[in-house]
Motif scaffolding. Structure first.
Motif, PDB file in Angstrom:
ATOM      1  N   SER A  44      -9.445  -5.738  -5.648  1.00 57.69           N
ATOM      2  CA  SER A  44      -8.964  -4.615  -4.841  1.00 57.69           C
ATOM      3  C   SER A  44      -9.834  -4.463  -3.604  1.00 57.69           C
ATOM      4  O   SER A  44     -11.054  -4.317  -3.709  1.00 57.69           O
ATOM      5  N   ASN A  65       3.906   2.958  -7.484  1.00 55.20           N
ATOM      6  CA  ASN A  65       4.140   1.537  -7.207  1.00 55.20           C
ATOM      7  C   ASN A  65       5.602   1.087  -7.149  1.00 55.20           C
ATOM      8  O   ASN A  65       5.882  -0.007  -6.659  1.00 55.20           O
ATOM      9  N   HIS A 115      -2.106   6.995  -4.181  1.00 57.25           N
ATOM     10  CA  HIS A 115      -1.958   7.549  -5.534  1.00 57.25           C
ATOM     11  C   HIS A 115      -2.218   9.045  -5.533  1.00 57.25           C
ATOM     12  O   HIS A 115      -1.806   9.738  -6.446  1.00 57.25           O
ATOM     13  N   ILE A 162      -2.916   1.767   2.785  1.00 55.17           N
ATOM     14  CA  ILE A 162      -1.734   0.918   3.019  1.00 55.17           C
ATOM     15  C   ILE A 162      -1.042   1.405   4.304  1.00 55.17           C
ATOM     16  O   ILE A 162      -1.407   2.453   4.837  1.00 55.17           O
ATOM     17  N   ARG A 195      -3.816 -10.494  -4.627  1.00 54.71           N
ATOM     18  CA  ARG A 195      -3.200 -10.034  -5.861  1.00 54.71           C
ATOM     19  C   ARG A 195      -1.807 -10.652  -5.880  1.00 54.71           C
ATOM     20  O   ARG A 195      -1.239 -10.946  -4.808  1.00 54.71           O
ATOM     21  N   THR A 202      -1.317  -8.475 -11.281  1.00 55.13           N
ATOM     22  CA  THR A 202      -1.307  -7.077 -10.885  1.00 55.13           C
ATOM     23  C   THR A 202       0.034  -6.448 -11.244  1.00 55.13           C
ATOM     24  O   THR A 202       1.074  -7.108 -11.120  1.00 55.13           O
ATOM     25  N   ARG A 203       0.053  -5.255 -11.699  1.00 58.90           N
ATOM     26  CA  ARG A 203       1.259  -4.446 -11.953  1.00 58.90           C
ATOM     27  C   ARG A 203       2.337  -5.246 -12.693  1.00 58.90           C
ATOM     28  O   ARG A 203       3.532  -5.093 -12.435  1.00 58.90           O
TER      29      ARG A 203
HETATM   30  O1  F6P Z   1      -5.336  -1.502  -1.180  1.00 57.02           O
HETATM   31  C1  F6P Z   1      -4.178  -1.130  -1.798  1.00 57.02           C
HETATM   32  C2  F6P Z   1      -4.296  -1.063  -3.285  1.00 57.02           C
HETATM   33  O2  F6P Z   1      -3.184  -0.545  -3.863  1.00 57.02           O
HETATM   34  C3  F6P Z   1      -5.450  -0.248  -3.760  1.00 57.02           C
HETATM   35  O3  F6P Z   1      -5.160   1.061  -3.782  1.00 57.02           O
HETATM   36  C4  F6P Z   1      -5.673  -0.856  -5.082  1.00 57.02           C
HETATM   37  O4  F6P Z   1      -6.938  -0.678  -5.575  1.00 57.02           O
HETATM   38  C5  F6P Z   1      -5.403  -2.293  -4.806  1.00 57.02           C
HETATM   39  O5  F6P Z   1      -4.444  -2.334  -3.819  1.00 57.02           O
HETATM   40  C6  F6P Z   1      -5.023  -3.021  -6.074  1.00 57.02           C
HETATM   41  O6  F6P Z   1      -3.884  -2.499  -6.657  1.00 57.02           O
HETATM   42  P1  F6P Z   1      -3.901  -1.947  -8.130  1.00 57.02           P
HETATM   43  O7  F6P Z   1      -5.023  -0.965  -8.189  1.00 57.02           O
HETATM   44  O8  F6P Z   1      -2.570  -1.316  -8.314  1.00 57.02           O
HETATM   45  O9  F6P Z   1      -4.137  -3.103  -9.000  1.00 57.02           O
END
Ligand code: F6P
Length: 758
Positions: A294, A360, A412, A435, A545, A582-583
């Motif tokens: 991140s 998200n 967030h 962002i 990511r 990620t996600r």
């Molecule tokens: O920089 C944008 C961002 O969403 C951060 O807020 C976050 O830490 C990073 O990307 C990684 O995303 P996530 O925390 O959802 O894994």
């Protein structure tokens, strides 16, 4: 000293008079023959009339003298008649065509001139000049006595023509002068009026004046967008200048610490973010600590190490519960603790609605132009509100004073600033939106747009990476909330509170040369060996990511096309993509990963052979040290985000290249592209552009690589994360100071004695 404005009137005169004089001169030149012909026609008509009336005046006496053959009288009559300067000669011919009488001036060559059929007169050119000839038949009792020939001198017409030409020339010269002077005068006055108007706009003095009121309020209203644009531009320009000049000296962790002590009286710092800087996970080998992938964490962690304080974040690791104390605190970094991590626990339902759902599936695609439709559900929104309140409560509980400095991170927590403000009105709340912020129209599709903006405006400062995002935010506020925006100061006045909206381009902490870190040569050998590639094999690297905004598909398309146009590199070049999961609970991310994997298989099948694969996809988490080795081992780093707030990977690559080699290919849609001008900037959607940049990067001479890299390294080193945080804290300190002064003034006004006027 040369003052260019002093020469403006001369420039104006030259610019207006010369072309005008030329145009009018050409026009005059073109009309001159026309005027000549008019003058001649007009004079001939005049002579025709004169000839007719003269002939009729002479007929009476001639009717007496001709039959009497009285030559003497006729001669006297004729000589009297030619006293008129224009009548040059007279002649009389008998019916047989014999010239009987003529004045001495009568041109012999004419003989007994006869008019051409159908005409009363004619112009004839004689050796002595042009003459006008007319004849008139002398009749008596129906019998012709002969013809009178009248010869008029035409030289006066030539004189008149010459005079007319002179007048026309003089007239056009005067006209040119008059028109030029009037034009210059009007242009000068308008210029001054315009400039003073612009100055007024920029000073914010645009108000309907007495006469403006007559023109209607619409006029003043019409001018507001322009005024706002100009003030915003001016603000941007000043800020950029300030940024460039910056505070003297290098920004380090110590500078930041001192700033906190001196300017913020050591006020405690609280950070709130969703992602925690250290995740404790249970593994078969015991509890492991992981740093998440991140950019936010990379940047803010360096600041927290310098400032100490408390970082409040979601405890998402499988062993997070086990590692906190009774207050949910854990001291970090684990190796040298310097601040506290306070973990907030979320239920599965809360995480699903707030993090996966609203943040998200809603805000993330809404803010990134990556062609994924946002999804907004009321149930997600409810969780988002609830979790924001939960984190706000944690901030309030952690605050040791009523005026802490709270650094709120990202999308967030759009509602949290207002919630904290309600409980801690004196807090300095700095919210940074990591962002992009879309344009107001796009943002308008969010069903809770007003609540989100209202929440953010609970902050003292709202920060963005780029001027575009800052401007988009201000436009959005303007469009959806009743507020007053000062574009030049970049502030929003809303609900009696002032919020500063600024651009603070984020960065990284410049790495210290670490003990035991491998140099470039060792990294090149290590990475190639690990990948089973020969020495000298060319490497490209991408670190992201596994997110659809990062342009990974477009990057691989560029790799494929590059191998097409540069077949000599097939077998000699490999692109390594590190993609941190990620996600992955979201469909959109699963589908994206499947598409990327299919694309890699297709390209590898097309260009790979034996053990050679043009693309190596490493879809797993990598530690920072390992990533640095890849950066150092590679010829080129590709950052091809379709839309990105900043993209710190590009800066990390630069920081890793202490050998001043390696080429950065950077998407024009990242915030970093505004700073790293020496990168090869591309439009990631344009496959050819990406492919050409990749080929050029691989073939770039070392000397050019060094020039580019040196300049980018200087920039990233100077504009590091301490400067980013420092700027925000300095602005916050200024605002706090102003708020303190204002509250003192209010106190004095409310309770103090009225001042005596001296
Ligand atoms: O920089 C944008 C961002 O969403 C951060 O807020 C976050 O830490 C990073 O990307 C990684 O995303 P996530 O925390 O959802 O894994």
């Amino acid at each position: 000293m040369n003052n260019p404005t002093r020469f403006r009137p001369i420039f104006l005169v030259v610019r207006f008079i010369v072309p005008l004089a030329l145009v009018l001169g050409l026009f005059g030149y073109a009309v001159m023959p026309l005027m000549d012909s008019f003058t001649t026609r007009w004079a001939v008509r005049d002579l025709d009339t004169r000839s007719t009336s003269l002939a009729s005046a002479l007929q009476e006496p001639l009717r007496d003298y001709i039959p009497q053959k009285s030559g003497k009288r006729i001669e006297q009559l004729f000589n009297r008649a030619i006293q008129d300067e224009r009548l040059y000669a007279l002649g009389f011919c008998d019916p047989s065509g014999k010239l009987l009488y003529a004045t001495a001036t009568y041109p012999k060559a004419l003989g007994c001139w006869k008019r051409p059929a159908g005409k009363d007169a004619a112009l004839v050119q004689l050796p002595q000049g042009a003459v006008h000839l007319a004849e008139s038949e002398l009749m008596q009792d129906g019998v012709s006595l002969g013809r009178l020939v009248l010869v008029h001198d035409m030289s006066f017409i030539e004189r008149r023509s010459a005079d007319t030409r002179k007048y026309i020339f003089g007239f056009f010269a005067l006209l040119a002068l008059a028109v030029s002077l009037v034009t210059v005068l009007i242009a000068h006055l308008s210029w001054r009026g315009w400039i003073s108007g612009v100055k007024e706009l920029l000073r914010g003095e645009l108000r309907p004046r007495a006469n403006a009121a007559a023109a209607g309020p619409a006029d003043a209203a019409d001018a507001h967008p322009l005024a706002d644009e100009l003030r915003a531009l001016l603000h941007e320009y000043r800020q950029e200048q300030q940024d460039e000049s910056g505070p003297a000296g290098e920004w380090t962790a110590d500078t930041l610490k001192q700033l906190l002590q001196n300017d913020l009286a050591g006020d405690e710092v609280l950070v709130v973010s969703n992602r925690e800087p250290y995740i404790h996970n249970a593994t078969p080998a015991g509890i492991e600590v992981k740093r998440p992938a991140s950019g936010l964490v990379t940047a803010v962690e360096a600041v927290m190490r310098a400032c100490s304080g408390t970082w409040i974040a979601h405890g998402a690791g499988s062993a997070d519960h086990e590692t906190v104390d009774s207050q949910d605190h854990v001291a970090v970094p684990p190796e040298h603790p310097s601040y506290t991590l306070r973990r907030v626990w979320l239920s599965e339902e809360e995480e699903q609605g707030y993090y996966y759902g609203f943040a998200n599936e809603g805000l993330w695609p809404l803010c990134h132009i990556a062609h994924v439709r946002p999804v907004f559900r009321s149930s997600d929104w409810e969780q988002y509100v609830k979790v924001n309140q939960r984190f706000a409560d944690a901030v309030i509980a952690e605050a040791k004073s009523d005026n802490p400095v709270v650094l709120v991170q990202d999308y967030h927590f759009a509602l949290l600033p207002r919630m904290v403000r309600a409980a801690l009105p004196k807090a300095t709340i700095i919210t940074f939106w990591h962002i992009p912020w879309p344009n107001s129209e796009s943002f308008g599709i969010c069903p809770w747009r007003e609540e989100i903006i209202d929440g953010l405006l609970g902050s003292t400062i709202v920060g963005f990476h780029t001027p575009f995002h800052r401007k988009n935010f201000l436009d959005t506020v303007d469009r959806y909330l009743e507020s007053r925006i000062e574009p030049e100061a970049s502030t929003v006045s809303y609900g009696g509170e002032l919020t500063q909206v600024q651009r603070y381009p984020i960065s990284i902490a410049w790495p210290d040369p670490e003990d035991g870190a491998l140099d470039v040569t060792a990294c090149r050998a290590k990475v190639r060996h690990a990948l089973g590639l020969p020495d000298g094999h060319l490497l490209g690297i991408g670190v992201d990511r596994f997110d659809y905004t990062k342009g990974i598909i477009e990057r691989f398309q560029a790799v494929e096309r590059m191998l097409e146009i540069e077949p000599a590199l097939v077998g000699k070049f490999t692109f390594v993509q590190i993609a941190a999961p990620t996600r992955s609970a979201l469909d959109e991310y699963q589908n994206f990963e499947a598409r990327v994997r299919a694309q890699v298989d297709r390209i590898n099948a097309k260009y790979g052979s034996g053990t050679y694969a043009p693309i190596i996809l490493k879809a797993e988490h990598h530690g920072q040290a390992q990533i640095t080795e890849y950066f150092r081992a590679s010829e080129v780093c590709m950052v091809t985000s379709l839309h990105d707030g900043m993209n710190l990977v590009s800066k990390e690559f630069i920081a890793a290249r202490d050998d001043e080699q390696g080429v950065l290919i950077l998407s024009q849609f990242t915030g970093a592209a505004r700073e790293l001008h020496e990168a090869l900037i591309i439009n990631p959607y344009h496959v050819e552009e990406g492919a050409t940049a990749l080929r050029n990067a691989l073939l770039m001479p070392p000397i050019e690589q060094a020039e580019r890299m040196r300049s980018m390294r200087r920039r990233v080193k100077d504009f590091n994360v301490y400067r980013w945080a420092g700027k925000m804290l300095q602005d916050a300190a200024r605002l706090r100071q102003r708020a303190r002064v204002m509250s003192k003034i209010h106190m004095i006004r409310a309770h103090g004695k009225p001042r005596r006027v001296a």
